[in-house]
Design an enzyme around this catalytic site. Structure first.
Site, PDB file in Angstrom:
ATOM      1  N   GLY A 197      67.118  57.666  30.638  1.00 27.31           N
ATOM      2  CA  GLY A 197      65.991  57.483  29.729  1.00 27.31           C
ATOM      3  C   GLY A 197      64.648  57.306  30.405  1.00 27.31           C
ATOM      4  O   GLY A 197      63.611  57.321  29.731  1.00 27.31           O
ATOM      5  N   LYS A 237      38.078  43.162  -1.018  1.00 29.28           N
ATOM      6  CA  LYS A 237      39.412  42.579  -1.223  1.00 29.28           C
ATOM      7  C   LYS A 237      39.360  41.074  -0.993  1.00 29.28           C
ATOM      8  O   LYS A 237      38.911  40.619   0.056  1.00 29.28           O
ATOM      9  CB  LYS A 237      40.416  43.222  -0.258  1.00 29.28           C
ATOM     10  CG  LYS A 237      40.628  44.708  -0.508  1.00 29.28           C
ATOM     11  CD  LYS A 237      41.538  45.326   0.530  1.00 29.28           C
ATOM     12  CE  LYS A 237      40.841  45.434   1.872  1.00 29.28           C
ATOM     13  NZ  LYS A 237      41.612  46.222   2.850  1.00 29.28           N
ATOM     14  N   ASP A 251      38.129  56.347   5.982  1.00 29.06           N
ATOM     15  CA  ASP A 251      38.585  55.325   6.923  1.00 29.06           C
ATOM     16  C   ASP A 251      38.868  55.994   8.258  1.00 29.06           C
ATOM     17  O   ASP A 251      38.932  57.231   8.338  1.00 29.06           O
ATOM     18  CB  ASP A 251      39.835  54.620   6.393  1.00 29.06           C
ATOM     19  CG  ASP A 251      39.906  53.158   6.819  1.00 29.06           C
ATOM     20  OD1 ASP A 251      39.184  52.787   7.771  1.00 29.06           O
ATOM     21  OD2 ASP A 251      40.668  52.393   6.210  1.00 29.06           O
ATOM     22  N   THR A 301      50.421  52.351   6.876  1.00 27.47           N
ATOM     23  CA  THR A 301      51.473  52.444   5.855  1.00 27.47           C
ATOM     24  C   THR A 301      50.941  53.028   4.552  1.00 27.47           C
ATOM     25  O   THR A 301      51.710  53.495   3.716  1.00 27.47           O
ATOM     26  CB  THR A 301      52.078  51.065   5.553  1.00 27.47           C
ATOM     27  OG1 THR A 301      51.064  50.226   4.976  1.00 27.47           O
ATOM     28  CG2 THR A 301      52.627  50.418   6.820  1.00 27.47           C
ATOM     29  N   GLY A 302      49.635  52.975   4.376  1.00 25.15           N
ATOM     30  CA  GLY A 302      49.032  53.502   3.156  1.00 25.15           C
ATOM     31  C   GLY A 302      49.063  52.537   1.989  1.00 25.15           C
ATOM     32  O   GLY A 302      48.575  52.866   0.902  1.00 25.15           O
ATOM     33  N   GLY A 303      49.605  51.337   2.191  1.00 24.70           N
ATOM     34  CA  GLY A 303      49.704  50.367   1.102  1.00 24.70           C
ATOM     35  C   GLY A 303      48.353  49.954   0.549  1.00 24.70           C
ATOM     36  O   GLY A 303      48.124  49.983  -0.669  1.00 24.70           O
ATOM     37  N   THR A 304      47.448  49.582   1.438  1.00 25.52           N
ATOM     38  CA  THR A 304      46.109  49.178   1.010  1.00 25.52           C
ATOM     39  C   THR A 304      45.362  50.349   0.386  1.00 25.52           C
ATOM     40  O   THR A 304      44.639  50.192  -0.606  1.00 25.52           O
ATOM     41  CB  THR A 304      45.314  48.628   2.209  1.00 25.52           C
ATOM     42  OG1 THR A 304      46.000  47.496   2.750  1.00 25.52           O
ATOM     43  CG2 THR A 304      43.918  48.210   1.788  1.00 25.52           C
TER      44      THR A 304
END
Length: 316
Positions: free
Chosen positions: A38, A195, A221, A226-229
């Site tokens: 590895g 926010k 941005d 994650t795209g949550g916000t």
């Protein structure tokens, strides 16, 4: 033009290929693989003595593997007597760990990476849209931080069906970026999402500063993780009467639950660049569109090699 050599790791092969095509310079012959245990294996299979060498390698996921590939490649080229080595890092991983939060016992990992690259023999760094521009000061070598916004703005201007567009900053910290984009879009109006968490254990509330009713919103941005916000912001905009919501960002990190979040109908389209390759899961959404930064990065490489100004690329 000096004797330029382009090499690439395994992080962004398609972007590296596009850059080489723009410069009419073939990618260098190098073996970048793994030993059976590895460990990273690198061998430079051509003469680089005295050459102006550029290594194209984002330090995106798998971040540690890609970073180590870059470091080992630099060492191999330095030992092969390369004249100058520039690390072209379209997406600079660990850039969000750029300071200590209050008195937390945490590292400043962006500084650690900068020290690592400097110590192994990098002469210069070319990167794009650093999460925090002060990271340039962590290096003991010159850093050119170019901007993806001209490519994004050009794409927005090509959208002929936009209705009363408004640029939206997803948070207070992104106001400067959003204002710059709005100015370049013929001084388009701007809105800000503020926010706030009223108190502990209470869901975050999103206040929108600006009128978005019946308008096409352009969220801007530097990166989407994650795209949550982002989805929450899009939902808040739609609840306030927004017509459509488009998200524009330079870096498509897209980790964790990003695929599920981006599938949310509140987002009409997501536009990113090719600093990070998309996963098959993200591509299957048919909602994410990718723009290339290859022309801009190729021009930056040409200017660095010819000792020309980089900032002149972005002079209005």
């Amino acid at each position: 033009m000096p004797d330029i050599k382009l090499f690439a790791g395994n992080a962004t092969p398609e972007l590296a290929k596009r850059i080489s095509e723009r410069l009419y310079i073939s990618l260098g012959n190098a073996t970048v693989g793994r030993f059976s245990d590895g460990e990273i294996q690198v061998q430079i299979n051509e003469n680089v003595r005295g050459s102006d060498v550029f290594i194209i390698q984002s330090t995106c996921a798998p971040t540690n593997d890609n970073l180590m590939e870059l470091i080992v490649m630099v060492d191999a080229l330095r030992r092969a007597s390369a004249g100058r080595i520039t690390a072209v890092i379209p997406y600079f991983g660990y850039s969000r760990q750029d300071r200590r939060v209050r008195s937390a016992r945490v590292p400043i990992t962006a500084k650690v990476v900068a020290d690592f690259l400097s110590s192994v023999g990098v002469d210069r760094v070319l990167t794009c849209d650093l999460h925090a521009e002060q990271i340039q000061g962590f290096f003991d070598v010159p850093v050119d931080n170019v901007f993806g916004s001209p490519v994004l703005i050009d794409d927005i201007l090509k959208k002929k069906d936009l209705v009363n567009p408004i640029v939206v900053s997803p948070d207070i910290g992104g106001v400067v970026r959003a204002r710059a984009v709005a100015k370049l879009l013929n001084d388009t109006d701007m809105a800000i999402i503020d926010k706030r968490r009223p108190k502990a254990n209470v869901s975050q509330v999103m206040h929108i500063i600006g009128d978005v009713t019946d308008r096409d919103c352009i969220l801007v941005d530097d990166m989407i993780d994650t795209g949550g916000t982002l989805v929450k912001a899009a939902e808040a905009l739609k609840e306030r009467g927004a017509r459509r919501v488009f998200a524009y960002a330079t870096h498509a990190v897209f980790s964790g639950s990003a695929a599920n979040n981006l599938a949310n109908p509140a987002l009409d389209e997501v536009v990113v660049t090719d600093t990070i390759p998309l996963s098959d899961e993200i591509e299957a959404l048919n909602k994410v569109r990718v723009l290339t930064l290859s022309s801009m990065l190729a021009e930056a490489i040409r200017r660095i090699s010819n000792e020309e100004s980089i900032s002149a690329m972005f002079d209005a």
